[in-house]
Enzyme design. Structure first.
Site, PDB file in Angstrom:
ATOM      1  N   LYS A  86      -8.770 -21.036 -19.073  1.00 21.56           N
ATOM      2  CA  LYS A  86      -8.150 -21.805 -17.983  1.00 21.56           C
ATOM      3  C   LYS A  86      -6.643 -21.569 -17.863  1.00 21.56           C
ATOM      4  CE  LYS A  86     -12.246 -23.193 -17.356  1.00 21.56           C
ATOM      5  NZ  LYS A  86     -13.079 -22.339 -16.510  1.00 21.56           N
ATOM      6  N   GLU A 122      -1.232 -31.037 -17.948  1.00 22.44           N
ATOM      7  CA  GLU A 122      -0.987 -31.070 -16.502  1.00 22.44           C
ATOM      8  C   GLU A 122      -0.619 -32.489 -16.090  1.00 22.44           C
ATOM      9  OE1 GLU A 122      -4.678 -30.050 -14.583  1.00 22.44           O
ATOM     10  OE2 GLU A 122      -4.166 -27.927 -14.565  1.00 22.44           O
ATOM     11  N   HIS A 142     -12.982 -34.131  -5.233  1.00 24.87           N
ATOM     12  CA  HIS A 142     -13.364 -32.794  -5.713  1.00 24.87           C
ATOM     13  C   HIS A 142     -13.935 -32.053  -4.513  1.00 24.87           C
ATOM     14  CE1 HIS A 142     -15.768 -30.043  -8.612  1.00 24.87           C
ATOM     15  NE2 HIS A 142     -15.920 -29.602  -7.393  1.00 24.87           N
ATOM     16  N   LYS A 188     -22.492 -33.909 -11.249  1.00 25.15           N
ATOM     17  CA  LYS A 188     -22.557 -34.143  -9.811  1.00 25.15           C
ATOM     18  C   LYS A 188     -23.903 -34.757  -9.462  1.00 25.15           C
ATOM     19  CE  LYS A 188     -19.564 -30.191  -9.039  1.00 25.15           C
ATOM     20  NZ  LYS A 188     -19.547 -28.723  -8.904  1.00 25.15           N
ATOM     21  N   GLU A 199     -12.883 -24.416  -7.167  1.00 25.99           N
ATOM     22  CA  GLU A 199     -12.834 -25.882  -7.192  1.00 25.99           C
ATOM     23  C   GLU A 199     -11.388 -26.356  -7.054  1.00 25.99           C
ATOM     24  OE1 GLU A 199     -16.516 -26.894 -10.263  1.00 25.99           O
ATOM     25  OE2 GLU A 199     -14.481 -27.333 -10.877  1.00 25.99           O
ATOM     26  N   GLU A 235     -10.595 -24.903 -11.122  1.00 33.02           N
ATOM     27  CA  GLU A 235     -11.207 -23.774 -11.803  1.00 33.02           C
ATOM     28  C   GLU A 235     -12.049 -22.976 -10.823  1.00 33.02           C
ATOM     29  OE1 GLU A 235     -14.609 -25.737 -14.441  1.00 33.02           O
ATOM     30  OE2 GLU A 235     -12.683 -26.692 -14.825  1.00 33.02           O
ATOM     31  N   ASN A 281     -15.806 -21.108 -10.452  1.00 25.43           N
ATOM     32  CA  ASN A 281     -17.134 -20.899 -11.004  1.00 25.43           C
ATOM     33  C   ASN A 281     -17.630 -19.541 -10.557  1.00 25.43           C
ATOM     34  OD1 ASN A 281     -17.225 -23.530 -12.146  1.00 25.43           O
ATOM     35  ND2 ASN A 281     -17.634 -24.326 -10.104  1.00 25.43           N
ATOM     36  N   ARG A 298     -20.405 -17.987 -10.456  1.00 24.22           N
ATOM     37  CA  ARG A 298     -21.874 -17.999 -10.432  1.00 24.22           C
ATOM     38  C   ARG A 298     -22.347 -18.641  -9.124  1.00 24.22           C
ATOM     39  NH1 ARG A 298     -20.378 -22.705 -13.384  1.00 24.22           N
ATOM     40  NH2 ARG A 298     -21.007 -24.548 -12.206  1.00 24.22           N
ATOM     41  N   ARG A 354     -29.356 -34.935  -5.908  1.00 25.52           N
ATOM     42  CA  ARG A 354     -30.045 -34.369  -7.073  1.00 25.52           C
ATOM     43  C   ARG A 354     -31.004 -35.423  -7.623  1.00 25.52           C
ATOM     44  NH1 ARG A 354     -25.782 -30.785 -10.649  1.00 25.52           N
ATOM     45  NH2 ARG A 354     -24.587 -29.952  -8.885  1.00 25.52           N
TER      46      ARG A 354
HETATM   47  C1  MV4 Z   1      -8.011 -33.337 -13.460  1.00 27.07           C
HETATM   48  C2  MV4 Z   1      -8.030 -34.634 -12.920  1.00 27.07           C
HETATM   49  C3  MV4 Z   1      -6.829 -35.170 -12.529  1.00 27.07           C
HETATM   50  N1  MV4 Z   1      -5.687 -34.503 -12.714  1.00 27.07           N
HETATM   51  N2  MV4 Z   1      -6.827 -32.698 -13.611  1.00 27.07           N
HETATM   52  C4  MV4 Z   1     -12.673 -33.054 -14.489  1.00 27.07           C
HETATM   53  C5  MV4 Z   1     -13.497 -31.848 -14.740  1.00 27.07           C
HETATM   54  C6  MV4 Z   1     -12.572 -30.728 -14.937  1.00 27.07           C
HETATM   55  N3  MV4 Z   1     -12.984 -29.624 -14.135  1.00 27.07           N
HETATM   56  C7  MV4 Z   1     -11.232 -31.217 -14.519  1.00 27.07           C
HETATM   57  N4  MV4 Z   1     -11.385 -32.612 -14.190  1.00 27.07           N
HETATM   58  C8  MV4 Z   1     -10.326 -33.337 -13.754  1.00 27.07           C
HETATM   59  N5  MV4 Z   1      -9.119 -32.725 -13.851  1.00 27.07           N
HETATM   60  C9  MV4 Z   1      -5.715 -33.283 -13.247  1.00 27.07           C
HETATM   61  N6  MV4 Z   1      -4.556 -32.637 -13.425  1.00 27.07           N
HETATM   62  C10 MV4 Z   1      -9.254 -35.265 -12.789  1.00 27.07           C
HETATM   63  C11 MV4 Z   1     -10.410 -34.638 -13.221  1.00 27.07           C
HETATM   64  C12 MV4 Z   1     -11.618 -35.398 -13.072  1.00 27.07           C
HETATM   65  C13 MV4 Z   1     -12.598 -35.048 -12.170  1.00 27.07           C
HETATM   66  C14 MV4 Z   1     -12.502 -33.902 -11.393  1.00 27.07           C
HETATM   67  C15 MV4 Z   1     -13.470 -33.559 -10.499  1.00 27.07           C
HETATM   68  C16 MV4 Z   1     -14.587 -34.376 -10.375  1.00 27.07           C
HETATM   69  C17 MV4 Z   1     -14.726 -35.505 -11.132  1.00 27.07           C
HETATM   70  C18 MV4 Z   1     -13.745 -35.846 -12.043  1.00 27.07           C
HETATM   71  C19 MV4 Z   1     -13.904 -36.996 -12.807  1.00 27.07           C
HETATM   72  C20 MV4 Z   1     -12.920 -37.327 -13.704  1.00 27.07           C
HETATM   73  C21 MV4 Z   1     -11.794 -36.532 -13.838  1.00 27.07           C
END
Ligand code: MV4
Length: 445
Positions: free
Chosen positions: A116, A200, A208, A237, A275, A288, A290, A292, A336
């Site tokens: 990452k 971060e 999302h 999800k 994402e 990030e 994905n 796939r 789902r």
């Molecule tokens: C974050 C965030 C808030 N601020 N990063 C959750 C999964 C991973 N891919 C990164 N995630 C998050 N990163 C920053 N800087 C909040 C989340 C997060 C979240 C993100 C997407 C969907 C659901 C979530 C649930 C909790 C936290």
């Protein structure tokens, strides 16, 4: 041209890939564990090979067993589906070394997005917005404290080898840094054999929203618009839709452009997803990529009229993509259906499906591998069906989904159907008024 594709997966995604192969005139090989010997993907495929015992490590994650199955059946290519080996760079590498086409990205592309911190640095260079703050690997608690003060609380610690929420720690004030630092590091080491963590700014109450992309080997990259995946529970999800109720034409233009930059930066070749976190001011940040096909690809298929699996196979065969971007027409929502008890902390509920009636009718698509009498094994994920409702408007799609969920009969195991039925009636959900925190306060009746 591929004559025969081996599908290194199980469940609904194995069926999904076999269906498209049949339409394209490509023969298929199913592989299965001893727990899946009554599974539908075996019956749908032209050939089937048992690859081992139920545990993933002995079958669907066992590279030698899968390569042996590909060699004895003379498969030209392997489709990994999602999960299991789909983002395993070593598997992609081994396929290449054996002259079997991996239907997905190269090991270099997988690695570029798998770490990452590397991915974030690549995005910064490419001009894709990332969450402010951070920089590289944290070297000490002291450094973490200094950095957090600079960024401003709250901050979040993440594992560089992570993704999908594992090894994450939220930090609201300086007194919490020490504990968060050591637990994040320990969890990262235990989960990924890599204890590297970074920091971060924490984006509060984000949505999302992800962008589907496709790239070919000629350097062309296009996007197929967004999916809103904010309805999640513990990083799982539950509902996805396209378009996002939060989207505007202007935001889509900007996010689509950023997603194309992101994929282009690694010369991406295949279908993939970028994402983003989107805040209430419609600022968006790369989270990030994905590398796939994803579970929720169906909602994009329904609003763009694209078979994404066909596109993925064609790209792997060296065909060029059109290079056009696609804007959603109408609205699609996916629920789902998991064999889990929504009244008991979503506890898995494996077992025999005694009675099954699947809904149908106008605007309903079901992607599922289950049938009456099927026994859901306890070894794998608990998703047993995806139901996708398509209509001209979001409101109509929700009403179609509600109607279909009411027709759904599954007896013998507990399912998430009652959860979805209530969600479709929730006032805030119906208004499109939700973030990733929505399910924390959602009360099942
Ligand atoms: C974050 C965030 C808030 N601020 N990063 C959750 C999964 C991973 N891919 C990164 N995630 C998050 N990163 C920053 N800087 C909040 C989340 C997060 C979240 C993100 C997407 C969907 C659901 C979530 C649930 C909790 C936290």
């Amino acid at each position: 041209m591929f004559k025969k594709i081996l599908i290194a997966n199980r469940g609904e995604i194995a069926l999904r890939v076999i269906r498209t192969c049949r339409e394209m005139g490509i023969k298929t090989v199913a592989v299965y564990s001893t727990a899946d010997k009554e599974s539908l993907h075996i019956k749908f495929a032209d050939e089937a090979v048992c690859i081992g015992k139920p545990a993933g490590a002995d079958s669907y994650l066992n590279i030698p067993h899968i390569m042996a199955a590909a060699e004895i059946t003379n498969a030209d290519a392997i489709h990994p589906g999602y999960g299991f080996l789909a983002e395993n760079a070593r598997f992609s590498q081994i396929c290449a070394e054996h002259g079997i086409k991996f239907i997905g990205p190269t090991p270099e592309m997988i690695n570029a997005m798998g770490d990452k911190i590397t991915a974030k640095e690549t995005m910064i260079k490419a001009g894709v917005p990332v969450v402010p703050g951070g920089g590289g690997l944290l070297q000490s608690v002291e450094e973490a404290k200094v950095l957090a003060k600079e960024i401003g609380y709250p901050v979040i610690l993440k594992a560089t080898a992570g993704g999908g929420g594992k090894g994450m720690r939220l930090v609201w004030e300086e007194s919490e840094v020490e504990k968060a630092y050591s637990t994040a590091k320990a969890e990262a080491a235990a989960s990924f054999k890599n204890d590297g963590i970074y920091m971060e700014k924490f984006v509060e109450e984000p949505r999302h929203i992800e962008i589907q992309v496709a790239g070919d080997r000629y350097g062309k990259v296009c996007h197929l618009s967004e999916r809103d995946c904010s309805i999640q529970r513990r990083h799982q999800k539950l509902v996805e839709e396209s378009p996002s109720p939060f989207m505007t034409a202007e935001l889509r233009e900007r996010m689509g452009e950023a997603a194309i930059k992101a994929a282009s930066a690694i010369n991406y070749e295949s279908v993939g997803t970028i994402e983003f976190l989107v805040d209430k001011h419609r600022n968006f940040y790369f989270m990030e990529m994905n590398t796939r096909i994803q579970v929720e690809h169906c909602v994009t298929e329904e609003v763009t009229n694209f078979d994404l699996i066909k596109e993925q196979i064609k790209i792997a065969m060296g065909e060029p993509i059109s290079g056009q971007n696609y804007i959603p027409e109408g609205h699609a929502i996916e629920c789902r259906i998991n064999a889990e008890d929504p009244y008991n902390d979503f506890r898995p509920s494996p077992g025999r499906i005694n009675v099954l009636h699947q809904p149908g009718g106008h605007g309903i698509r079901i992607d599922s591998h289950v049938y009456a009498g099927y026994v859901i094994p306890p070894y794998y994920d608990s998703m047993i069906a995806k139901i996708i409702a398509v209509a001209r408007t979001r409101e109509e799609a929700i009403n179609t989904m509600s109607r279909a969920l009411a027709e759904y009969v599954i007896e013998g195991v507990k399912t998430t159907i009652p959860f979805h039925q209530q969600l479709m009636k929730d006032e805030n959900f119906r208004k499109g008024n939700f973030t990733t925190k929505f399910l924390e306060s959602f009360q099942l009746k």
